[in-house]
Design a protein around this motif. Structure first.
Motif, PDB file in Angstrom:
ATOM      1  N   GLN A  89    -135.332   3.173 -27.085  1.00 52.27           N
ATOM      2  CA  GLN A  89    -134.756   2.600 -25.880  1.00 52.27           C
ATOM      3  C   GLN A  89    -133.727   1.527 -26.213  1.00 52.27           C
ATOM      4  O   GLN A  89    -132.673   1.435 -25.573  1.00 52.27           O
ATOM      5  CB  GLN A  89    -135.870   2.024 -25.007  1.00 52.27           C
ATOM      6  CG  GLN A  89    -136.804   3.065 -24.432  1.00 52.27           C
ATOM      7  CD  GLN A  89    -137.933   2.440 -23.626  1.00 52.27           C
ATOM      8  OE1 GLN A  89    -137.902   1.246 -23.320  1.00 52.27           O
ATOM      9  NE2 GLN A  89    -138.929   3.257 -23.292  1.00 52.27           N
ATOM     10  N   GLN A  92    -130.553   3.205 -27.331  1.00 50.76           N
ATOM     11  CA  GLN A  92    -129.811   3.758 -26.207  1.00 50.76           C
ATOM     12  C   GLN A  92    -129.085   2.672 -25.425  1.00 50.76           C
ATOM     13  O   GLN A  92    -127.920   2.829 -25.044  1.00 50.76           O
ATOM     14  CB  GLN A  92    -130.771   4.526 -25.289  1.00 50.76           C
ATOM     15  CG  GLN A  92    -131.363   5.785 -25.922  1.00 50.76           C
ATOM     16  CD  GLN A  92    -132.406   6.425 -25.027  1.00 50.76           C
ATOM     17  OE1 GLN A  92    -132.671   5.963 -23.919  1.00 50.76           O
ATOM     18  NE2 GLN A  92    -133.011   7.508 -25.520  1.00 50.76           N
ATOM     19  N   LEU A  93    -129.772   1.568 -25.200  1.00 51.85           N
ATOM     20  CA  LEU A  93    -129.137   0.475 -24.474  1.00 51.85           C
ATOM     21  C   LEU A  93    -127.955  -0.098 -25.237  1.00 51.85           C
ATOM     22  O   LEU A  93    -126.910  -0.421 -24.662  1.00 51.85           O
ATOM     23  CB  LEU A  93    -130.165  -0.624 -24.192  1.00 51.85           C
ATOM     24  CG  LEU A  93    -131.261  -0.284 -23.180  1.00 51.85           C
ATOM     25  CD1 LEU A  93    -132.302  -1.399 -23.129  1.00 51.85           C
ATOM     26  CD2 LEU A  93    -130.662  -0.059 -21.798  1.00 51.85           C
ATOM     27  N   LYS A  94    -128.111  -0.214 -26.547  1.00 54.24           N
ATOM     28  CA  LYS A  94    -127.005  -0.734 -27.358  1.00 54.24           C
ATOM     29  C   LYS A  94    -125.823   0.218 -27.341  1.00 54.24           C
ATOM     30  O   LYS A  94    -124.667  -0.203 -27.304  1.00 54.24           O
ATOM     31  CB  LYS A  94    -127.491  -0.977 -28.787  1.00 54.24           C
ATOM     32  CG  LYS A  94    -128.432  -2.179 -28.901  1.00 54.24           C
ATOM     33  CD  LYS A  94    -129.220  -2.175 -30.182  1.00 54.24           C
ATOM     34  CE  LYS A  94    -128.287  -2.188 -31.372  1.00 54.24           C
ATOM     35  NZ  LYS A  94    -129.056  -2.179 -32.639  1.00 54.24           N
ATOM     36  N   SER A  95    -126.094   1.504 -27.378  1.00 49.70           N
ATOM     37  CA  SER A  95    -125.004   2.478 -27.310  1.00 49.70           C
ATOM     38  C   SER A  95    -124.269   2.376 -25.980  1.00 49.70           C
ATOM     39  O   SER A  95    -123.036   2.449 -25.928  1.00 49.70           O
ATOM     40  CB  SER A  95    -125.554   3.892 -27.509  1.00 49.70           C
ATOM     41  OG  SER A  95    -126.176   4.014 -28.772  1.00 49.70           O
ATOM     42  N   GLN A  96    -125.030   2.183 -24.905  1.00 50.81           N
ATOM     43  CA  GLN A  96    -124.389   2.026 -23.611  1.00 50.81           C
ATOM     44  C   GLN A  96    -123.532   0.772 -23.556  1.00 50.81           C
ATOM     45  O   GLN A  96    -122.429   0.779 -22.988  1.00 50.81           O
ATOM     46  CB  GLN A  96    -125.458   1.988 -22.518  1.00 50.81           C
ATOM     47  CG  GLN A  96    -126.222   3.288 -22.364  1.00 50.81           C
ATOM     48  CD  GLN A  96    -127.353   3.168 -21.346  1.00 50.81           C
ATOM     49  OE1 GLN A  96    -127.463   2.165 -20.648  1.00 50.81           O
ATOM     50  NE2 GLN A  96    -128.186   4.212 -21.288  1.00 50.81           N
ATOM     51  N   LEU A  97    -124.038  -0.307 -24.158  1.00 52.81           N
ATOM     52  CA  LEU A  97    -123.238  -1.533 -24.184  1.00 52.81           C
ATOM     53  C   LEU A  97    -121.960  -1.345 -24.985  1.00 52.81           C
ATOM     54  O   LEU A  97    -120.885  -1.813 -24.605  1.00 52.81           O
ATOM     55  CB  LEU A  97    -124.071  -2.676 -24.777  1.00 52.81           C
ATOM     56  CG  LEU A  97    -125.185  -3.233 -23.892  1.00 52.81           C
ATOM     57  CD1 LEU A  97    -126.022  -4.235 -24.670  1.00 52.81           C
ATOM     58  CD2 LEU A  97    -124.595  -3.898 -22.668  1.00 52.81           C
ATOM     59  N   ASN A  98    -122.059  -0.653 -26.117  1.00 52.62           N
ATOM     60  CA  ASN A  98    -120.862  -0.415 -26.931  1.00 52.62           C
ATOM     61  C   ASN A  98    -119.851   0.453 -26.193  1.00 52.62           C
ATOM     62  O   ASN A  98    -118.641   0.299 -26.372  1.00 52.62           O
ATOM     63  CB  ASN A  98    -121.260   0.265 -28.247  1.00 52.62           C
ATOM     64  CG  ASN A  98    -121.982  -0.685 -29.186  1.00 52.62           C
ATOM     65  OD1 ASN A  98    -121.748  -1.889 -29.146  1.00 52.62           O
ATOM     66  ND2 ASN A  98    -122.861  -0.156 -30.016  1.00 52.62           N
ATOM     67  N   ASP A  99    -120.332   1.379 -25.382  1.00 50.13           N
ATOM     68  CA  ASP A  99    -119.414   2.258 -24.660  1.00 50.13           C
ATOM     69  C   ASP A  99    -118.697   1.544 -23.520  1.00 50.13           C
ATOM     70  O   ASP A  99    -117.586   1.925 -23.142  1.00 50.13           O
ATOM     71  CB  ASP A  99    -120.187   3.461 -24.093  1.00 50.13           C
ATOM     72  CG  ASP A  99    -120.716   4.366 -25.199  1.00 50.13           C
ATOM     73  OD1 ASP A  99    -120.162   4.293 -26.315  1.00 50.13           O
ATOM     74  OD2 ASP A  99    -121.687   5.114 -24.943  1.00 50.13           O
ATOM     75  N   THR A 100    -119.350   0.522 -22.963  1.00 55.63           N
ATOM     76  CA  THR A 100    -118.777  -0.137 -21.788  1.00 55.63           C
ATOM     77  C   THR A 100    -117.993  -1.389 -22.121  1.00 55.63           C
ATOM     78  O   THR A 100    -117.267  -1.901 -21.263  1.00 55.63           O
ATOM     79  CB  THR A 100    -119.892  -0.501 -20.806  1.00 55.63           C
ATOM     80  OG1 THR A 100    -120.850  -1.333 -21.468  1.00 55.63           O
ATOM     81  CG2 THR A 100    -120.575   0.756 -20.283  1.00 55.63           C
TER      82      THR A 100
END
Length: 720
Positions: A89, A92-100
């Motif tokens: 989890q 996944q959250l870190k990947s979302q932060l990097n994408d945004t």
């Protein structure tokens, strides 16, 4: 005839509603709680067969579910599986932060976003670093738990963290505005220990610690420590969190704003208490596991000095004993802080020092442990380690330590014959002289303790102590030779051009006089004008007063002095209290009033120090307990307010008339009871000039000249 559909058939399960085991093996699941029917059948089938040798069947079905709002997690969840899920989890959250997020950062410090060469943030999984996975609260993943105040201050949703014109509404920010970084989440994802202050605040406390703390900062190599603070928190060379928590507790004395004064006058510092508890948690874990024992021991030393300044005597004595005993298996008491004999024992001893800096850090850690043991033992307690068991050479000068100079080891150690009278320039600075003075005081404590241990009777004021074995040699060393042997550049305590004071050198000129009082106080006899012990105590008291008068002329903050100064003031005040009683008995009102002023000056010094460190207030309260008798005997109208010689300040009263405490809260010190005499003396020949000296006459900063004493014949004159 076709069968009618069952009306009680279970409806189809929604996505992720089945248990984890059935989903993993792609089996049908009825989602029953706490265990589904499929898992129960498989468990029953498993336990029907005897287990192989060395294997035990599970006590219940291995069935668990995803956490559902309103439903508790199954009690038999596998911790390792839960940790793996949390790590997924987080990824996944870190990947979302990097994408945004679309901002760049090259820093590897948690003060900014932590990016590696590929543009991804550092993972927060396990590594060789200390925090936060190595928190004393337990291993594995440590979930962030920041306070609401910190979240409010650091969150981008707060009004102070958004650019002008933006709001906290996520719908409005999804327009043309760039997403704002969240500093709190940046620090947590970067591995920052959530129990520590934010990096900028921590840097401030570290800076205050090295500038203001006269005790614990001696064990750390400041340049390398400050450099290591720029490393990633997961780096193995990043400072141990126990040391950081201990620094926060110690530095809070000069920087904290969360101090609460209780009705009984004691102070509570909420910020310091939090970091004290965190440091103690690391110490407790190390006591159980032996993990990180050397850095945790350094943190223990810093915390011990904090307890000493707080006047928390039970913790002081416990920590003093723990430190000295913990240092012995580490072989820090051996030359070079290492011994090859028996060093192969697993987990028992430290490896050889890596370099000169590591060696000197170990030396200083050892000597600060011994210094603390000697200072807390001045009340007449046995030392934790005997001098004969200490083979560690004395440390190097501070300048050589901080510059990591390749200097040969100090040739002096405790068995060096002329240790206290010869000071090689290449191995002498104010801290080393202070260390020697404390070790000299330790010899006085040893002498008094061992002399009284098997004595048939307690020391008597009518006894001549110079006939006792070893007394004359120790007296000459403490009262004369050490101070006379100081190198010329250390004979005077001068204020530097930038207005600074060498607090270590100040203590060098204070501690021998306090040791003299401790050695001679049991034999103090004002009715005998030929008593050498009386002259020794009077001279030592006036020297301590002279040093304080000189300091009070300046605008320097005396709360920055070493806390042992309060004990020296207290010992001088004990002598003055006994002298005041003597003048009351002989009816000498003029000299009694002078002594009252000097007692109040020492009280004022302790109370001023106590405004920042409670040890001063505690010692002053203990002194008031000793003064109860002379307050009752005196004819002075307000003895606790008169004659305070604190120039250039007003001579008006600076003390409120308070009720005398019924219990002492200071550290017990040797022979601190009131002076008692059965006869009524009528004169004190030869001491008039010494007792009526004005403060101005005593304002010389240099230690008064000490006349040599001839023990072969006659009685030497009183020191002028």
């Amino acid at each position: 005839m076709p069968k009618a559909p069952a009306t009680s058939a279970r409806p189809a399960l929604r996505r992720n509603q089945a248990c984890l085991s059935c989903r993993k093996r792609k089996l049908k699941c009825d989602a029953a709680r706490p265990h589904c029917g499929t898992c129960v059948k498989q468990w029953q089938s498993l336990i029907s067969v005897p287990p192989p040798v060395g294997y035990a069947h599970p006590t219940e079905p291995q069935c668990s579910y995803d956490p559902v709002e309103g439903l508790p997690i199954a009690p038999n969840i596998d911790p390792s599986e839960r940790i793996r899920m949390l790590e997924e989890q987080i990824s996944q959250l870190k990947s979302q932060l990097n994408d945004t997020r679309h901002y760049d950062s090259r820093s590897t410090s948690p003060r900014h976003a932590h990016l590696n060469q590929n543009g991804h943030r550092f993972a927060s999984g396990s590594s060789n670093g200390h925090t936060p996975d190595s928190s004393p609260n337990g291993g594995g993943i440590v979930l962030p738990h920041a306070s609401l105040d910190a979240v409010h201050q650091l969150s981008p949703d707060s009004s102070g963290s958004l650019p002008r014109g933006s709001t906290s509404s996520p719908e409005l920010r999804q327009g043309n505005h760039q997403p704002m970084p969240d500093p709190l989440m940046d620090m947590l994802f970067a591995g920052w220990d959530p129990d520590l202050p934010d990096p900028d605040t921590l840097d401030h406390y570290i800076d205050v610690f090295f500038k203001c703390d006269p005790c614990g900062s001696r064990v750390l190599h400041r340049p390398s420590f400050l450099a290591s603070m720029h490393l990633h928190p997961k780096d193995p060379n990043y400072p141990h969190p126990a040391i950081l928590h201990a620094i926060c507790a110690s530095a809070s004395r000069w920087a904290s704003q969360e101090i609460v004064t209780l009705p009984d006058g004691t102070r509570r510092d909420k910020f310091a208490d939090i970091h004290v508890s965190k440091t103690r948690a690391y110490i407790d874990r190390t006591m159980a596991t032996g993990q990180d024992i050397f850095p945790v021991m350094q943190a223990c030393i810093i915390l011990s000095w904090y307890f000493y300044q707080e006047g928390r005597w039970v913790e002081v004595w416990i920590f003093a004993g723990f430190q000295t005993r913990a240092a012995i298996p580490l072989r820090l008491n051996y030359p070079g802080t290492f011994s090859a004999t028996g060093a192969s024992a697993p987990g028992a001893y430290l490896a050889p020092p890596k370099d000169h800096r590591d060696l000197e850090c170990r030396r200083r850690t050892w000597w600060m442990t011994i210094m603390f043991d000697r200072i807390v033992s001045v009340g007449g307690w046995l030392h934790g380690v005997d001098e004969r068991d200490i083979g560690t050479e004395f440390p190097l000068r501070r300048i050589d330590f901080e510059t990591s100079a390749n200097v040969p080891p100090n040739p002096q150690h405790l068995l060096t014959e002329d240790l206290f009278v010869r000071h090689p320039p290449m191995y002498t600075d104010s801290f080393i002289l202070f260390l020697k003075a404390v070790m000299l005081f330790g010899r006085v404590t040893d002498y008094n303790t061992r002399s009284n241990l098997r004595a048939n009777a307690p020391p008597s004021k009518n006894q001549n102590p110079f006939v006792l074995p070893g007394f004359k040699e120790l007296d000459r060393l403490v009262a004369q030779d050490f101070l006379q042997s100081l190198p010329p550049e250390f004979k005077n305590v001068d204020i530097t051009s930038d207005g600074a004071l060498d607090t270590d050198l100040y203590m060098v000129h204070l501690v021998p006089h306090a040791a003299t009082i401790t050695l001679h106080n049991p034999y103090l006899n004002f009715s005998d004008s030929s008593s050498i012990s009386t002259r020794r105590c009077i001279h030592a008291t006036r020297s301590i007063l002279a040093a304080y008068y000189r300091l009070s002329e300046t605008s320097l903050d005396i709360t920055r002095l070493h806390p042992f100064a309060t004990i020296c003031w207290y010992l001088a005040a004990v002598v003055q209290t006994q002298l005041c009683k003597y003048f009351i008995e002989i009816g000498d009102t003029a000299r009694e009033q002078t002594v009252w002023g000097e007692i109040n000056a020492l009280r004022f010094a302790m109370l001023t120090y106590g405004s920042r460190s409670p040890i001063g207030t505690r010692q002053e309260k203990l002194l008031q307990g000793l003064m109860t008798e002379i307050v009752r005997m005196t004819t002075q109208m307000q003895p606790l307010e008169v004659g305070v010689p604190l120039y250039p300040f007003s001579h008006a009263g600076v003390f409120r008339k308070e009720t005398m405490p019924t219990d002492g809260t200071g550290a017990p010190l040797p022979d601190s009871t009131q002076y008692e005499t059965s006869d009524s003396p009528t004169a004190l020949t030869g001491m008039v000039g010494s007792m009526t000296s004005s403060p101005t006459m005593l304002s010389s900063w240099a230690t008064p000249t000490i006349r040599s004493v001839s023990y072969s014949h006659g009685v030497p004159p009183y020191p002028q």
